[in-house]
Design a protein around this motif. Structure first.
Motif, mmCIF file in Angstrom:
data_model
loop_
_atom_site.group_PDB
_atom_site.id
_atom_site.type_symbol
_atom_site.label_atom_id
_atom_site.label_comp_id
_atom_site.label_asym_id
_atom_site.label_seq_id
_atom_site.Cartn_x
_atom_site.Cartn_y
_atom_site.Cartn_z
ATOM 1 N N LEU A 64 0.858 -1.173 0.000
ATOM 2 C CA LEU A 64 0.000 0.000 0.000
ATOM 3 C C LEU A 64 0.893 1.221 0.000
ATOM 4 N N TYR A 73 1.599 -4.364 4.244
ATOM 5 C CA TYR A 73 0.947 -4.847 5.462
ATOM 6 C C TYR A 73 1.132 -6.354 5.576
ATOM 7 N N VAL A 76 -4.526 -8.586 6.350
ATOM 8 C CA VAL A 76 -5.803 -7.896 6.522
ATOM 9 C C VAL A 76 -6.920 -8.918 6.319
ATOM 10 N N ILE A 84 -12.188 -3.105 5.069
ATOM 11 C CA ILE A 84 -11.246 -3.885 5.876
ATOM 12 C C ILE A 84 -11.741 -3.977 7.319
ATOM 13 N N THR A 87 -6.766 -5.329 10.630
ATOM 14 C CA THR A 87 -5.393 -5.222 10.147
ATOM 15 C C THR A 87 -4.494 -5.832 11.217
ATOM 16 N N TYR A 108 -0.507 2.898 8.806
ATOM 17 C CA TYR A 108 -1.104 2.018 7.801
ATOM 18 C C TYR A 108 -2.621 2.170 7.817
ATOM 19 N N ASN A 109 -3.164 2.245 9.022
ATOM 20 C CA ASN A 109 -4.613 2.259 9.156
ATOM 21 C C ASN A 109 -5.239 3.577 8.704
ATOM 22 N N LEU A 112 -6.050 2.237 5.402
ATOM 23 C CA LEU A 112 -6.858 1.022 5.382
ATOM 24 C C LEU A 112 -8.228 1.199 6.038
ATOM 25 N N SER A 114 -9.432 0.137 8.958
ATOM 26 C CA SER A 114 -10.013 -1.094 9.492
ATOM 27 C C SER A 114 -10.709 -0.838 10.826
#
Length: 148
Positions: A64, A73, A76, A84, A87, A108-109, A112, A114
């Protein structure tokens, strides 16, 4: 490889050219057995066997882009609608889980989005539910099981 803080698992191994490989049931291939991979395979087994997540919703090691940087990652779990759900960040057992680790997953989130986070080194596991409205983590004892 060392014993981890997960239920026992049956893994498939093979040796080739003085390297040990472990079979990844999501990627459907043998991958080199490194300490972080040992943790990742235990997490996959835990998610499938203990939490009943279908293999079809689990994705491993995809790239990503965050702030024009390519990141990867670990795991997931998708919701059926493609959003998502969870994670997971895996570290080798020798790596301590620190604030820096949480910050990595939080970055990251941001992309994403999540609902849940899991951070583990195989020995210590941390589970959080995201509270986006109040911009905080809610720490949990465990991840929720798959809702069928």
């Amino acid at each position: 490889m060392q014993k981890l803080n997960f239920p026992s698992c049956n893994f498939r191994f093979k040796n080739s050219e003085n390297k040990t490989y472990i079979f990844d049931q999501i990627r459907k291939k043998f991958v080199i057995l490194q300490p972080e991979e040992w943790v990742r395979q235990h997490v996959i087994s835990y998610l499938i066997n203990e939490k009943s997540y279908p293999k079809s919703l689990i994705n491993i090691e995809k790239v990503l882009t965050i702030n024009n940087l390519k990141k990867r990652y670990d795991i997931v779990i998708f919701n059926p609608d493609g959003s998502i759900h969870i994670t997971v960040e895996c570290k080798a057992p020798s790596v301590n889980i620190t604030q820096e680790t949480f910050d990595q997953v939080a970055r990251y989130n941001l992309s994403l989005k999540s609902s849940y986070l899991m951070i583990t080194n195989g020995l210590n596991h941390y589970f959080c539910q995201m509270d986006y409205e109040n911009e905080k983590y809610i720490f949990l004892q465990d991840l929720p099981p798959h809702q069928k």
